[in-house]
Design a protein around this motif. Structure first.
Motif, PDB file in Angstrom:
ATOM      1  N   ARG A   1      -6.836 -16.593 -27.997  1.00 23.04           N
ATOM      2  CA  ARG A   1      -7.252 -16.708 -26.495  1.00 23.04           C
ATOM      3  C   ARG A   1      -7.564 -15.254 -26.147  1.00 23.04           C
ATOM      4  NH1 ARG A   1      -3.925 -19.115 -21.455  1.00 23.04           N
ATOM      5  NH2 ARG A   1      -4.506 -17.097 -20.672  1.00 23.04           N
ATOM      6  N   SER A   2      -8.838 -15.048 -25.734  1.00 19.51           N
ATOM      7  CA  SER A   2      -9.297 -13.759 -24.917  1.00 19.51           C
ATOM      8  C   SER A   2      -8.595 -13.822 -23.779  1.00 19.51           C
ATOM      9  CB  SER A   2     -10.744 -13.783 -25.119  1.00 19.51           C
ATOM     10  OG  SER A   2     -11.460 -14.922 -24.722  1.00 19.51           O
ATOM     11  N   PRO A   3      -8.128 -12.671 -23.266  1.00 21.98           N
ATOM     12  CA  PRO A   3      -7.763 -12.421 -22.062  1.00 21.98           C
ATOM     13  C   PRO A   3      -8.955 -12.739 -21.035  1.00 21.98           C
ATOM     14  CG  PRO A   3      -7.872 -10.251 -23.123  1.00 21.98           C
ATOM     15  CD  PRO A   3      -8.426 -11.215 -24.078  1.00 21.98           C
ATOM     16  N   GLY A   4      -8.659 -12.665 -19.711  1.00 23.14           N
ATOM     17  CA  GLY A   4      -9.384 -12.857 -18.622  1.00 23.14           C
ATOM     18  C   GLY A   4      -9.434 -13.817 -17.760  1.00 23.14           C
ATOM     19  N   GLY A   5      -9.973 -13.630 -16.616  1.00 23.28           N
ATOM     20  CA  GLY A   5      -9.550 -14.741 -15.532  1.00 23.28           C
ATOM     21  C   GLY A   5     -10.189 -15.866 -15.677  1.00 23.28           C
TER      22      GLY A   5
ATOM     23  N   GLN B   1       4.187 -11.426 -11.371  1.00 25.14           N
ATOM     24  CA  GLN B   1       5.223 -11.610 -12.295  1.00 25.14           C
ATOM     25  C   GLN B   1       5.544 -10.593 -13.507  1.00 25.14           C
ATOM     26  OE1 GLN B   1       5.133 -15.562 -13.229  1.00 25.14           O
ATOM     27  NE2 GLN B   1       5.859 -16.318 -11.173  1.00 25.14           N
ATOM     28  N   LEU B   2       4.372 -10.350 -13.931  1.00 25.80           N
ATOM     29  CA  LEU B   2       4.157  -9.411 -15.104  1.00 25.80           C
ATOM     30  C   LEU B   2       4.597  -7.900 -14.844  1.00 25.80           C
ATOM     31  CD1 LEU B   2       3.257  -8.960 -18.215  1.00 25.80           C
ATOM     32  CD2 LEU B   2       1.149  -8.332 -17.278  1.00 25.80           C
ATOM     33  N   ALA B   3       4.002  -7.706 -13.411  1.00 26.34           N
ATOM     34  CA  ALA B   3       4.454  -6.290 -12.935  1.00 26.34           C
ATOM     35  C   ALA B   3       5.926  -6.050 -12.607  1.00 26.34           C
ATOM     36  CB  ALA B   3       3.251  -5.843 -11.913  1.00 26.34           C
ATOM     37  N   ARG B   4       6.661  -7.098 -12.505  1.00 25.88           N
ATOM     38  CA  ARG B   4       7.838  -7.159 -12.161  1.00 25.88           C
ATOM     39  C   ARG B   4       8.845  -7.127 -13.350  1.00 25.88           C
ATOM     40  NH1 ARG B   4       8.903  -8.617  -6.563  1.00 25.88           N
ATOM     41  NH2 ARG B   4       6.783  -9.528  -5.595  1.00 25.88           N
ATOM     42  N   THR B   5       8.487  -7.246 -14.628  1.00 20.92           N
ATOM     43  CA  THR B   5       9.218  -7.311 -15.732  1.00 20.92           C
ATOM     44  C   THR B   5       9.784  -5.751 -16.082  1.00 20.92           C
ATOM     45  OG1 THR B   5       7.492  -7.018 -17.241  1.00 20.92           O
ATOM     46  CG2 THR B   5       8.092  -9.224 -16.709  1.00 20.92           C
ATOM     47  N   PRO B   6      11.090  -5.958 -16.657  1.00 17.64           N
ATOM     48  CA  PRO B   6      11.550  -4.366 -16.957  1.00 17.64           C
ATOM     49  C   PRO B   6      10.945  -3.810 -17.826  1.00 17.64           C
ATOM     50  CG  PRO B   6      13.401  -6.462 -17.040  1.00 17.64           C
ATOM     51  CD  PRO B   6      11.924  -7.082 -16.879  1.00 17.64           C
ATOM     52  N   GLU B   7      10.190  -4.354 -18.793  1.00 19.85           N
ATOM     53  CA  GLU B   7       9.461  -3.791 -19.606  1.00 19.85           C
ATOM     54  C   GLU B   7       8.417  -2.956 -19.170  1.00 19.85           C
ATOM     55  OE1 GLU B   7      10.011  -6.998 -20.017  1.00 19.85           O
ATOM     56  OE2 GLU B   7      11.476  -7.066 -21.509  1.00 19.85           O
TER      57      GLU B   7
ATOM     58  N   ARG C   1      -2.565  -6.903 -21.704  1.00 17.49           N
ATOM     59  CA  ARG C   1      -2.291  -7.224 -20.293  1.00 17.49           C
ATOM     60  C   ARG C   1      -0.905  -6.309 -19.657  1.00 17.49           C
ATOM     61  NH1 ARG C   1       0.007 -12.087 -18.956  1.00 17.49           N
ATOM     62  NH2 ARG C   1      -0.685 -12.226 -16.678  1.00 17.49           N
ATOM     63  N   GLU C   2       0.148  -6.248 -20.338  1.00 17.14           N
ATOM     64  CA  GLU C   2       1.196  -5.360 -20.230  1.00 17.14           C
ATOM     65  C   GLU C   2       1.022  -3.852 -20.000  1.00 17.14           C
ATOM     66  OE1 GLU C   2       1.132  -7.380 -22.843  1.00 17.14           O
ATOM     67  OE2 GLU C   2       2.661  -9.027 -22.158  1.00 17.14           O
ATOM     68  N   GLU C   3      -0.031  -3.464 -20.777  1.00 16.77           N
ATOM     69  CA  GLU C   3      -0.023  -1.936 -20.737  1.00 16.77           C
ATOM     70  C   GLU C   3      -0.902  -1.847 -19.621  1.00 16.77           C
ATOM     71  OE1 GLU C   3       1.288   0.252 -22.161  1.00 16.77           O
ATOM     72  OE2 GLU C   3      -0.243   2.130 -22.338  1.00 16.77           O
TER      73      GLU C   3
ATOM     74  N   ALA D   1     -10.100  -4.058  -9.145  1.00 10.63           N
ATOM     75  CA  ALA D   1      -9.404  -3.858  -7.566  1.00 10.63           C
ATOM     76  C   ALA D   1      -8.226  -4.726  -7.312  1.00 10.63           C
ATOM     77  CB  ALA D   1     -10.539  -3.719  -6.569  1.00 10.63           C
ATOM     78  N   LYS D   2      -8.589  -6.098  -7.534  1.00  8.39           N
ATOM     79  CA  LYS D   2      -7.840  -7.174  -7.217  1.00  8.39           C
ATOM     80  C   LYS D   2      -6.241  -7.169  -8.046  1.00  8.39           C
ATOM     81  CE  LYS D   2     -10.617 -10.208  -4.960  1.00  8.39           C
ATOM     82  NZ  LYS D   2     -11.697 -11.624  -4.900  1.00  8.39           N
ATOM     83  N   GLU D   3      -6.641  -6.838  -9.663  1.00  2.23           N
ATOM     84  CA  GLU D   3      -5.521  -6.675 -10.461  1.00  2.23           C
ATOM     85  C   GLU D   3      -4.555  -5.625  -9.685  1.00  2.23           C
ATOM     86  OE1 GLU D   3      -7.725  -6.367 -13.983  1.00  2.23           O
ATOM     87  OE2 GLU D   3      -8.191  -8.227 -14.410  1.00  2.23           O
ATOM     88  N   TYR D   4      -5.204  -4.456  -9.414  1.00  2.00           N
ATOM     89  CA  TYR D   4      -4.259  -3.517  -8.992  1.00  2.00           C
ATOM     90  C   TYR D   4      -3.197  -3.841  -7.877  1.00  2.00           C
ATOM     91  CZ  TYR D   4      -2.987   1.227  -7.001  1.00  2.00           C
ATOM     92  OH  TYR D   4      -2.509   2.210  -6.713  1.00  2.00           O
ATOM     93  N   VAL D   5      -4.119  -4.538  -6.958  1.00  2.00           N
ATOM     94  CA  VAL D   5      -3.347  -4.986  -5.684  1.00  2.00           C
ATOM     95  C   VAL D   5      -1.978  -5.923  -6.356  1.00  2.00           C
ATOM     96  CG1 VAL D   5      -3.437  -6.218  -3.679  1.00  2.00           C
ATOM     97  CG2 VAL D   5      -5.161  -4.613  -4.101  1.00  2.00           C
ATOM     98  N   ALA D   6      -2.425  -6.736  -7.145  1.00  2.00           N
ATOM     99  CA  ALA D   6      -1.635  -7.730  -7.565  1.00  2.00           C
ATOM    100  C   ALA D   6      -0.485  -7.301  -8.121  1.00  2.00           C
ATOM    101  CB  ALA D   6      -2.147  -8.764  -8.385  1.00  2.00           C
ATOM    102  N   CYS D   7      -0.551  -6.219  -8.751  1.00  2.00           N
ATOM    103  CA  CYS D   7       0.582  -5.371  -9.551  1.00  2.00           C
ATOM    104  C   CYS D   7       1.356  -4.455  -8.722  1.00  2.00           C
ATOM    105  CB  CYS D   7      -0.194  -4.503 -10.758  1.00  2.00           C
ATOM    106  SG  CYS D   7      -0.874  -5.648 -12.207  1.00  2.00           S
ATOM    107  N   ARG D   8       0.756  -4.211  -7.508  1.00  2.00           N
ATOM    108  CA  ARG D   8       1.699  -3.245  -6.669  1.00  2.00           C
ATOM    109  C   ARG D   8       2.802  -4.280  -6.181  1.00  2.00           C
ATOM    110  NH1 ARG D   8       0.594   1.829  -8.136  1.00  2.00           N
ATOM    111  NH2 ARG D   8       2.853   1.922  -7.293  1.00  2.00           N
ATOM    112  N   THR D   9       3.738  -4.563  -6.647  1.00  2.00           N
ATOM    113  CA  THR D   9       4.978  -5.396  -6.275  1.00  2.00           C
ATOM    114  C   THR D   9       5.769  -4.582  -5.335  1.00  2.00           C
ATOM    115  OG1 THR D   9       6.064  -4.736  -8.138  1.00  2.00           O
ATOM    116  CG2 THR D   9       4.899  -7.066  -8.124  1.00  2.00           C
ATOM    117  N   ASP D  10       5.744  -3.333  -5.578  1.00  2.00           N
ATOM    118  CA  ASP D  10       6.425  -2.339  -4.772  1.00  2.00           C
ATOM    119  C   ASP D  10       5.780  -1.857  -3.478  1.00  2.00           C
ATOM    120  OD1 ASP D  10       4.310  -0.929  -5.869  1.00  2.00           O
ATOM    121  OD2 ASP D  10       5.372   0.654  -6.436  1.00  2.00           O
TER     122      ASP D  10
END
Ligand code: ADQ
Length: 511
Positions: A33-37, A253-259, A362-364, A388-397
């Motif tokens: 499956r290719s990544p992507g929205g 959720q991904l951005a909150r994982t310990p890894e 995705r993780e990297e 731009a939207k991915e950055y915002v979604a990952c800024r859980t902090d």
């Protein structure tokens, strides 16, 4: 033994299938499956359906593989020869339409032969769609590579509903008018019931093209016309903006994982723990404003406003369309500039610019977003810009700051970003410094507002809104809500849950 082709209520047509062929160490080929929205968006709309089909090119020239099923989607590969890839994809799509639809940042190339192939390939896609769509089903065509498909499908299957979504901008009529095939393109699109765009301005540009070049009548966001052919009925097509988004919850959720949190920390450490880590992530495309960004950055280094190891720029530039001349040239220029900057301003172990010409998982990507203090999204023209939207979604902090070009579709939703005009290098430098120096409480306030917006308007909501608009077209969906109550309720409860997540700053933080 003959097996009948199965048919489906929902058929997606896009240039590419949502899978990539990968050959394992044992030589065996599988589909990943290719990544992507788009895939994520479709997954959500396919839930609760009997199944759906996706018509597209499998990514390698030559004979197409047999149709196959993956993750409950019937994938119908369309064959493209080497020559068709060159003329339809690299030529007409990416060297004629792409520049015209992006403000002619580089000149467009016109070849009649390319157009003929574009038409032939669009016909092949339309035939493949007509074969797999159920009676009265829904067809959703994507993007500028397939603008003739709506009318071609209508000709073959007048019983189905047809929508088209443009992922890139639709040009002002003065630029669109340059295309020798402008009339055929508009008529191709008008085979649809509903045309979706990223911004209202794009939909308006399309409606203006209908009026000015084809003498059609528009009323509000609809165009009324009588197609060619004897006995053809008057038709009304609606054109409106439904901006695409990202999988907010998935990224959050991904951005909150310990890894990912650990990896973000590791990235910063490996760069010498700079006070300010700036990040650019783009396909290596002249529309993305990479040259302008590097120029601004180089001047800031020269002016001694910033310097490594205190400040580092990480520029991820994904390889793209490398057989098109303008892209080859861009790569050379960008790499020469980065080389010059590093020669001038880096020290051993502390680069001014860390340049990466690779694709990442995705993780990297999430870790990079989480690690970056300032995200530079500076396109000269961009349909939306999902980065731009991915950055915002990952800024859980609630950390980080988004510098965003007013020429990205995303800016029309993300007003709390640090807005810039990438053509104005002096202004861009000021905005970058402003983003760096803005006190943390103000940056957090902005990030919180940005996250709310993206949480409320995620990719699932985009797909649902699109399909609802298509079902109702040419009427607007608001007037006929009843049958959508249930779907809306689900969407709203998911939005509320998303918003709660958006407001919740991660305890662990980004680093
Ligand atoms: P693109 O021009 O490709 O899309 P964009 O919206 O930024 O631009 O999407 C790029 C995607 O690729 C993002 O999801 C990003 O994370 C990913 N990506 C970029 N570099 C990567 C790398 N090195 N490794 C892995 N992933 C990487 C077109 C239009 C846009 C519009 C989208 C969707 O040009 O304006 O937003 O379609 O409609």
């Amino acid at each position: 033994m003959s097996t009948a082709t199965p048919t489906f209520d929902l058929v997606i047509a896009a240039n590419r299938l949502p899978v990539d062929r990968v050959v394992g160490p044992d030589g065996e080929a599988t589909w990943r499956r290719s990544p992507g929205g788009l895939v994520t968006a479709m997954e959500s709309v396919m839930r609760g359906r009997e199944g759906a089909a996706w018509v597209g090119w499998a990514g390698e020239p030559g004979e197409a593989p047999e149709p196959f099923e993956q993750d409950n989607i019937y994938l119908a590969p369309v064959p493209l020869s080497e020559d068709e890839v060159r003329r339809y994809y690299e030529g007409f799509s990416n060297d004629t339409l792409w520049p015209i639809y992006h403000d002619v940042i580089v000149p467009a190339t016109f070849h009649r032969g390319w157009w003929n192939t574009y038409r032939d390939v669009n016909r092949r896609f339309a035939e493949a769609v007509a074969k797999v769509v159920s009676p009265g089903g829904t067809v959703w065509v994507h993007d500028y590579q397939l603008q003739l498909v709506p009318a071609m499908v209508r000709e073959l299957r007048p019983d189905v509903r047809i929508g088209w979504f443009n992922h890139i901008p639709f040009p002002p009529v003065e630029l669109f008018a340059q295309l020798p095939w402008r009339r055929a393109l508009v008529e191709g699109l008008l085979g649809a019931d509903f045309l979706g765009f990223q911004r209202t301005a794009d939909a308006e540009n399309f409606l203006r093209a209908c009026r000015r070049m084809l003498g059609m009548t528009t009323k509000g966001d609809t165009v009324v016309f009588t197609p060619h052919g004897s006995g053809a009925q008057e038709r009304t097509v609606r054109a409106s903006a439904i901006p695409i988004s990202v999988d907010f919850r998935g990224l959050d959720q991904l951005a909150r994982t310990p890894e990912v949190i650990a990896r973000a920390k590791e990235i910063r450490e490996s760069l010498g723990n700079p006070r300010v880590l700036m990040l650019g992530v783009d396909r290596l495309d002249y529309t993305k404003g990479i040259r302008h960004r590097l120029k601004a950055y180089e001047e800031l280094l020269h002016d001694k406003e910033i310097s490594p190891p205190d400040t580092v720029l990480v520029q991820v530039a994904t390889p793209s369309r490398e057989r098109v001349e303008a892209y080859r040239q861009l790569r050379q220029e960008v790499e020469a500039t980065v080389g010059r900057m590093n020669g001038e301003y880096s020290d051993i172990g502390s680069p001014a610019v860390q340049y990466l010409h690779h694709g990442y998982g995705r993780e990297e990507m999430a870790a990079l977003f989480l690690a970056a203090d300032v995200m530079l999204v500076t396109p000269l023209r961009d349909g939306m810009n999902l980065v731009a939207k991915e950055y915002v979604a990952c800024r859980t902090d609630l950390g980080g700051a988004l510098v965003l070009s007013e020429f990205a579709g995303a800016w029309h939703e993300l007003h709390q970003s640090f807005v810039c005009n990438p053509h104005d290098i002096a202004g861009l430098k000021q905005t970058i410094m402003y983003a760096i120096n803005t006190p943390e409480p103000e940056r957090r306030r902005r990030m919180k507002a940005l996250r709310r917006r993206v949480a409320d308007h995620d990719v699932r909501r985009w797909a649902e809104r699109y399909l609802e608009a298509l079902e109702m077209a040419p009427r607007k969906p608001q007037r006929q809500r009843l049958q959508h109550d249930q779907a809306e309720q689900t969407a709203h409860s998911e939005d509320r849950a998303n918003r709660a997540v958006a407001d919740l700053a991660s305890e662990t933080g980004g680093r």
